[in-house]
Scaffold this active site. Structure first.
Site, short mmCIF file in Angstrom:
data_model
loop_
_atom_site.label_atom_id
_atom_site.label_comp_id
_atom_site.label_asym_id
_atom_site.label_seq_id
_atom_site.Cartn_x
_atom_site.Cartn_y
_atom_site.Cartn_z
NE ARG A 79 16.89 116.23 46.47
CZ ARG A 79 16.84 117.44 46.88
NH1 ARG A 79 17.17 117.98 48.25
NH2 ARG A 79 16.60 118.48 46.07
CD GLN B 164 15.92 129.47 46.78
OE1 GLN B 164 14.47 129.43 46.98
NE2 GLN B 164 16.20 129.93 45.79
N GLY B 165 15.79 126.10 50.94
CA GLY B 165 14.63 125.48 51.82
C GLY B 165 15.41 125.25 53.20
CD GLU C 59 11.94 122.49 52.07
OE1 GLU C 59 12.25 123.25 50.68
OE2 GLU C 59 12.70 121.70 52.52
CG HIS D 122 15.90 121.09 42.09
ND1 HIS D 122 16.38 122.34 42.26
CD2 HIS D 122 15.59 120.42 43.18
CE1 HIS D 122 16.72 122.46 43.42
NE2 HIS D 122 16.30 121.31 44.13
CB SER E 218 19.90 117.05 48.68
OG SER E 218 21.24 117.08 48.16
CG HIS F 59 12.07 122.94 42.65
ND1 HIS F 59 11.26 123.57 42.68
CD2 HIS F 59 12.66 122.66 43.86
CE1 HIS F 59 10.99 124.31 43.93
NE2 HIS F 59 11.99 123.55 44.74
NE ARG G 127 11.44 119.43 45.60
CZ ARG G 127 12.56 119.97 46.14
NH1 ARG G 127 13.55 119.44 45.56
NH2 ARG G 127 12.73 120.68 47.04
#
Ligand code: FAD
Ligand code: SIN
Length: 536
Positions: free
Chosen positions: A384, A49-50, A120, A349, A389, A242, A288
């Site tokens: 991460r 998504q991001g 983010e 995630h 990614s 996540h 995260r």
């Protein structure tokens, strides 16, 4: 011996950003097979998504991106790899646009200058390039179109690779890969494919947990196959959760992008109170591991089923234009994110560890490469950073393509492959063993090897996985294999690697948090957890 195997120059197992990135980067004179378990699109890439991180803003810098990545990774990242990946951000975005990926822009054009950048967790600048809130779909669909148009690429959808085939006839007697066994799941037929180069681009292993943002194909197949073939794996204890998946009985794996927090979304308790500022000065935009642990802590402390993510203080047009897919999907589940907070919970995630590779994606076995989420390159360290990614997938696809092209300049002669032996197996009348063990495995991984760990819980998990693996191997020896069974076997092998790695690490840091070792011994922490198979 007759050899009916199909032969290629390169076999690519997996059709996400990593697999298709490699297929499209290799020279067209090479014959390439691309395999995927379901259709081409069904992998984590499609659901991203991001966005994709890249330094494009004048006030940003490569140094800042590197620093943020290393900080989010709790200092365990390999700095040379971070430098390599971050330096290729712009080039990777340009390559995607040249392959027809349309990103969100400030204006009407798709020129690099006008790309809209979102933010983010862990990023000190706006540097996430995106296609609204469906970046993965835009990437996957565009790359699919390119791949199907290539005459040198043969696509095998609904083909499940079972295991790698190796021999000891590599350069100076080294173990090398020569092909793989494949189950055609539509025809229920097993055959072999032959090639001097095989690349595992099979994605992550988050399905090992009961609750996950990942699609069903993320069952750690590449990690398990490489391990069985004799490759080392590293840092498997660092499984990323996540913080914000929608909490709704019908919303299987539905992620609410971190970009929602990046654009101002706040995390709230049921009474409407914010809680993240008490845990970290970066609040909702902490990395995260910090946010997921804070949510887990609050849910356990208050005995609540979820916390809430609220962006309703922003204008309706802003929310609808930045998050059109999330807005529509949430409405389908009965939530209007322009008016009310969304109930959210953490879920597994991303697999930060994986098959050990060098900077070319090469594993311990000659001719065998691993790229994308299945690989351990050293980029992510103990956690991460968001949107690093897909960038890693693309950078290592390019690195591997150059190395493979060189390697294939010295053609090797390959042996005839032994056909798959089914002479000693029968059809199972005990499919319940597969479904029972599938549920049991994912439940105890969630309960004992989750966000907060203890040595006692890890040992309980170790006892269970030992039993489960024994049962699974007996089943494998006696019955015809099915796709479900092969996934269970790979999940169980991967789960054991996660548990063993978690038991080895005697410090808390990044995504590995154990109540028995809260003190951080910096020197000990900054060593990768490397597992070596007995076959090596
Ligand atoms: P995948 O895209 O998962 O592809 C794996 C492929 O391997 C599939 O084709 C599958 O069929 C195939 N395969 C697996 N096993 C076998 C087998 N045995 N035989 C044959 N084929 C096999 N990252 C970002 O950078 N930015 C984001 O915004 C972002 N958002 C995300 C949102 C969600 C919901 C999820 C789940 C992940 C997100 N990530 C994001 C992470 C990122 O999407 C993945 O890490 C990345 O796409 C992995 O790409 P891949 O090519 O390695 O694997
Ligand atoms: C998200 O959109 O929150 C996912 C980003 C990522 O996993 O990198």
């Amino acid at each position: 011996m007759s050899d009916s195997s199909l032969s290629f120059d390169v076999i690519i197992v997996g059709s996400g950003a990593a697999g298709l990135g490699l297929a499209l980067s290799l020279p067209e004179h090479l014959s390439i097979a691309v395999l995927s378990k379901l259709n081409l699109s069904e992998g984590a890439t499609f659901y991203a998504q991001g966005g994709i991180s890249a330094v494009l803003d004048e006030i940003d810098s490569l140094g800042a991106h590197q620093k943020d990545t290393i900080k989010a990774g709790a200092g365990l990242c390999h700095e040379d790899i971070v430098e390599l990946v971050v330096s290729k951000g712009k080039e990777s975005i340009d390559w995607l646009m040249a392959n027809n990926v349309k990103f969100s822009t400030h204006g009407d054009t798709h020129s690099a200058k006008k790309l809209h950048l979102t933010k983010e967790g862990g990023h000190s600048h706006r540097r996430v390039v995106h296609a609204e809130d469906s970046t993965g779909r835009a990437v996957q669909v565009a790359l699919n179109d390119q791949v199907v148009a290539k005459g040198n690429i043969q696509i095998f959808e609904h083909h499940h690779v079972i295991d790698l085939i190796t021999d000891n006839n590599g350069l100076s007697g080294q173990r090398r890969v020569v092909g793989c066994y494949v189950l055609n799941t539509k025809k229920d037929r097993i055959f072999s494919l032959k090639a001097p180069c095989v690349t595992l681009a099979t994605g992550g292993a988050s399905k090992v947990y009961l609750y996950t943002s990942n699609p069903d194909v993320s069952t750690g197949d590449g990690i398990a196959m490489a391990w069985r073939a004799g490759c080392r794996v590293a840092n498997m204890e660092f499984m990323q959760f996540h913080p914000t998946c929608l909490y709704h009985p019908k919303a299987k794996s539905f992620l609410i992008s971190e970009a929602v927090r990046g654009e101002g979304g706040l995390l709230l308790l049921p009474n409407g109170q914010r809680f993240m500022p008490a845990f970290d000065k970066r609040a909702e935009l902490a990395p995260r591991d910090v946010v997921a642990r804070a949510i887990d802590h609050e849910m356990k402390r208050l005995g609540i089923d979820s916390v809430f993510l609220d962006i309703s203080h922003l204008s309706r047009p802003f929310i609808q234009s930045h998050f059109p897919m999330l807005y529509r999907k949430c409405l389908d589940f009965g939530f209007d994110m322009t008016k009310e907070p969304l109930p959210v919970v953490p879920a597994a995630h991303y697999t930060c560890g994986g098959i050990m590779t060098d900077r070319n994606g090469l594993t311990d076995i000659e001719g065998l490469y691993a790229i994308g989420e299945t690989a351990f390159t050293g980029l992510h360290g103990a956690n991460r950073m968001a949107s690093n990614s897909i960038l890693e997938c693309l950078v290592f696809a390019k690195q591997a393509s150059k190395h493979i092209t060189q390697y294939l300049k010295h053609p090797a002669s390959l042996p005839s492959l032994l056909p798959w032996d089914e002479s000693k197996v029968i059809n199972s009348d005990e499919a319940i063993v597969v479904s029972h063990n599938w549920v049991e495995l994912r439940q105890f991984m969630w309960d004992y090897v989750g966000i907060v760990r203890t040595t006692k819980r890890l040992q309980r998990a170790k006892n269970r996985i030992t039993l489960l693996n024994k049962e699974i191997e007996e089943y494998y020896a006696n019955y015809h294999v099915t796709s479900d069974f092969l996934e269970l076997r790979n999940l169980a092998h991967t789960a054991e690697l996660i548990i063993d790695s978690a038991l080895k690490r005697k410090e808390s840091g990044g995504l590995h948090y154990t109540r028995d070792y809260l003190a951080l011994n910096d020197k000990a922490f900054k060593k990768d957890t490397i597992l070596t198979p007995s076959r090596q």
